[in-house]
Design a protein around this motif. Sequence first.
Motif, short mmCIF file in Angstrom:
data_model
loop_
_atom_site.label_atom_id
_atom_site.label_comp_id
_atom_site.label_asym_id
_atom_site.label_seq_id
_atom_site.Cartn_x
_atom_site.Cartn_y
_atom_site.Cartn_z
N LEU A 384 0.78 -0.84 0.12
CA LEU A 384 -0.01 0.13 -0.06
C LEU A 384 0.89 1.37 0.22
O LEU A 384 0.06 2.17 -0.78
CB LEU A 384 -0.88 0.19 1.63
CG LEU A 384 -1.92 -1.36 1.24
CD1 LEU A 384 -2.98 -0.76 2.52
CD2 LEU A 384 -2.90 -1.41 0.01
N HIS A 385 2.50 1.08 -0.17
CA HIS A 385 3.07 2.35 -0.17
C HIS A 385 4.71 1.94 -0.69
O HIS A 385 4.85 0.80 -1.11
CB HIS A 385 3.53 2.32 1.48
CG HIS A 385 4.22 1.83 1.98
ND1 HIS A 385 3.26 0.56 2.67
CD2 HIS A 385 5.40 1.79 2.44
CE1 HIS A 385 5.23 0.08 3.40
NE2 HIS A 385 5.72 0.28 3.16
N ILE A 386 5.33 3.37 -0.43
CA ILE A 386 6.53 2.93 -1.81
C ILE A 386 7.33 3.05 0.17
O ILE A 386 6.47 4.41 0.23
CB ILE A 386 7.18 3.75 -2.47
CG1 ILE A 386 6.99 5.36 -2.25
CG2 ILE A 386 6.01 2.75 -3.33
CD1 ILE A 386 7.16 5.61 -3.58
N TRP A 387 8.96 3.34 -0.30
CA TRP A 387 9.91 3.84 0.79
C TRP A 387 10.96 4.08 0.19
O TRP A 387 10.86 3.58 -1.19
CB TRP A 387 10.26 2.44 2.23
CG TRP A 387 11.30 2.81 2.74
CD1 TRP A 387 12.36 2.77 2.93
CD2 TRP A 387 10.80 3.37 3.91
NE1 TRP A 387 13.19 3.19 4.11
CE2 TRP A 387 11.60 3.56 5.40
CE3 TRP A 387 9.70 3.86 4.70
CZ2 TRP A 387 12.47 4.28 6.24
CZ3 TRP A 387 9.43 3.87 6.42
CH2 TRP A 387 11.20 4.55 6.63
N LEU A 388 11.07 5.40 0.44
CA LEU A 388 11.60 6.80 -0.35
C LEU A 388 12.86 7.23 0.21
O LEU A 388 11.85 8.48 1.23
CB LEU A 388 11.01 7.98 -0.96
CG LEU A 388 11.86 8.87 -2.59
CD1 LEU A 388 10.57 9.24 -3.19
CD2 LEU A 388 12.74 9.64 -2.13
N PRO A 389 13.72 6.58 0.35
CA PRO A 389 15.23 6.92 1.29
C PRO A 389 15.94 8.37 -0.01
O PRO A 389 15.99 8.23 -0.82
CB PRO A 389 16.42 5.83 0.86
CG PRO A 389 16.40 4.59 0.38
CD PRO A 389 14.95 5.56 -0.35
N LEU A 390 15.73 9.34 1.13
CA LEU A 390 16.00 10.89 1.06
C LEU A 390 16.81 11.28 0.24
O LEU A 390 18.62 10.55 1.07
CB LEU A 390 15.64 11.56 1.64
CG LEU A 390 14.40 12.09 1.93
CD1 LEU A 390 13.82 13.36 2.81
CD2 LEU A 390 13.30 12.38 1.23
N PRO A 391 17.52 11.57 -0.93
CA PRO A 391 18.50 12.54 -1.54
C PRO A 391 19.28 13.36 -0.42
O PRO A 391 19.22 13.87 0.35
CB PRO A 391 18.40 12.50 -2.90
CG PRO A 391 17.23 13.15 -3.20
CD PRO A 391 16.40 12.11 -2.07
N LYS A 392 20.40 12.41 -0.22
CA LYS A 392 22.00 13.96 0.04
C LYS A 392 21.36 15.01 0.26
O LYS A 392 21.18 15.92 -0.69
CB LYS A 392 23.16 13.15 -0.26
CG LYS A 392 24.09 13.90 0.75
CD LYS A 392 25.71 14.04 -0.03
CE LYS A 392 26.79 14.17 0.94
NZ LYS A 392 28.24 14.43 0.29
N GLY A 393 21.49 16.00 1.67
CA GLY A 393 21.00 16.79 1.88
C GLY A 393 19.50 17.57 2.46
O GLY A 393 19.32 18.38 3.06
N HIS A 394 18.69 16.40 2.06
CA HIS A 394 17.82 16.39 2.29
C HIS A 394 17.14 15.84 3.98
O HIS A 394 18.12 15.29 4.26
CB HIS A 394 16.83 15.67 1.45
CG HIS A 394 16.33 16.30 0.09
ND1 HIS A 394 15.31 17.22 -0.60
CD2 HIS A 394 16.93 15.81 -0.98
CE1 HIS A 394 15.96 17.72 -1.58
NE2 HIS A 394 16.75 17.53 -2.01
N THR A 395 16.80 16.67 4.75
CA THR A 395 16.12 15.88 5.95
C THR A 395 14.69 15.47 6.02
O THR A 395 14.21 15.94 5.14
CB THR A 395 16.58 16.93 7.09
OG1 THR A 395 15.79 18.24 6.67
CG2 THR A 395 18.27 17.85 6.84
N GLU A 396 14.60 14.28 6.84
CA GLU A 396 13.06 14.34 6.71
C GLU A 396 11.69 15.23 7.26
O GLU A 396 11.43 15.72 6.88
CB GLU A 396 12.72 13.34 7.40
CG GLU A 396 13.36 11.85 7.26
CD GLU A 396 13.00 10.75 8.60
OE1 GLU A 396 12.38 10.59 9.57
OE2 GLU A 396 13.33 9.34 7.87
N ASP A 397 12.28 16.12 7.94
CA ASP A 397 11.63 17.72 9.11
C ASP A 397 11.43 18.11 7.53
O ASP A 397 10.27 18.83 7.53
CB ASP A 397 12.12 17.82 9.87
CG ASP A 397 12.03 17.37 10.99
OD1 ASP A 397 11.16 15.95 11.16
OD2 ASP A 397 12.46 17.15 12.66
#
Length: 461
Positions: A384-397
Motif C-alpha cells: 500500500l506504500h513505497i519507501w523512499l530514501p531521501l537524496p543527500k542533503g535533504h532532511t525528513e523534517d
Amino acid sequence: MDVWLPEPGSLERPIYLSLAEKVVEALQAGKLAEGARLPTHRELSFRLKVSAQTVSRAYEELARRGLVTSSVGRGSFVKHSLDKPAYPHSPERSETSIDLSILKPVSDSTHLEHMRRVLQDLAVDLPLTNFFSFRPNNALARHRSIGVDWLRSYGIEVDERNLMVTNGATPGMTLALMSVLSPGSTLLSEEIGHHTLNPLATYLGSKLHAVKIDSEGICPDSLEQACLEHNARALFIMPGPISPTVSVMSNGRRAEIAEIARRHGLFIVENDPLGALVDRGLLSFVELAPERTFYITSLTKSLMPGLRTGYVVVPSSLIPAITNRSLVTTWMATPLIAEIASRWIEDGTAKGLIDWQRKALAERHKLAAELLGGVQYLSHRQSLHIWLPLPKGHTEDGFVANARLRGVGVARGSAFTLSQHAQPPAIRISVGSTRPDELRRGLEIISAMLTEEPEPILHRL
C-alpha cells in the motif's frame, strides 16, 4: 515565572511556521516544559509586530502536531514534550489537500455499492444473535468458522478453537502482546517497524529492543545476540510488504528466525494485515512454529478501511490467556461488522474485492514508477506504500514540511524507527489513500522536490 517569548525579528517566512518552530526550539532547549503557559495571541502579536491571525495559525499548527492545547479563558499550554511518540500520518483536519501519509487500501464507488447492498440485506435478515447475544461464543461462532475458511483460502490452516475474531489487526496485536509480556520483560522487533509498538510496550510495562534489519527484515545473528543479552519474551515481526521498508522475508530466513525463537523460548507475534491481498508462496510463522506464534490479519487494509474485522490465530497454550484479556478489554468483536465481513467472504464479494485491489495497486505502482523514474525507492506490487530514501542533503523534517506547504502529506521515516540509532532519512508514501489524479499530482510534486536544492527550514512537524 516569566512567560516565554521568542526574540523579535527572528522570524522568517512563512511567519506562522517560523513562529511554530521557535516554540519547538524552546522545547528542545528546555526553555518550555510540559504544562507551561504560552503567551496570549494578543501579547505575542504586539511583541512580534505580526497579526493576531498569524499567531493563531502558529498555535493551530502546534496543536496539529499535538504539542499545544488551548481553552477559552485559560490560554494555550504545552501539551506534550518532544520525546513522546508522534503519529506518522497527517491528522484528519489538515491543510494538505493530497494526503499520502496514511496507509489505506484503494477505495471507490465499487466499495460503497457493495456496502449499501449488504446493509439492505441485513435490514431484512439480520441474525438475532448479532443484536441480542451478550456471550462472545454465541455471537461470533459462525464468524469464527468463516474466518477459518478465509485463512484457508490463502494457505493458512487453523483449528477453529485457535481463532479469535477482533475489531481489526491493532486490537489483535494488543491482545497478543498483553498475553505474553510481563512487567520488566523485553519485546524484540525490527529497528524500523510498527509505529505504535514503542508506546504499547511502555503501557504494558515492558522494554522494546530493536533488532538490526537488512533487505529481508530481521537479521538472524542480531536476533540471536538480542536473545542472549536481554530478558526477551516475544518477537513482534512484519515479514511481508506491510513493513515500512517493504522488505519481504524469504522462507529460508523465516525458518532461521523460527528456530531461534524456539531455542530461546520466544513467542512470535506475526503481523500480516494484508493477508489474502499478497500473493502467497511464503510460509507463515504460524506454519513454522504453531506452538508459539500469534498470526494476525484483518480485512481493513486489504478490502475496505471501515471494515474493521480481524482474525488472530492463537497458540493452544495461550487460548485461556488471550480470551480473558479480550473479555476485560473489548469483551468481543462488534458482531454487526463481523457479520458484514462474513457475508462478503461467503458470497465471494471479499475475493472479488481482493482481485480488484490487486489490479488497482498494480496501476498505482506503475504510475509511481513512471513519475519517480530514476529515483531509488522500495516497493512491492501489492504493497500500500513505497519507501523512499531521501537524496543527500535533504532532511525528513524539511522535506515533509515543504511537501505540506505544497499541499502534499507524506509520512516521516523516523516515525517508524524503534531503535535509538538514527536511520538514513526517508519518507513513506501511501499509494492507496487518494484518487488516481491526486496521487499523480502528489507524486509529481514529490518528484520535483527531489531534484531541487533542499530548503533548510523547520525542525519537527
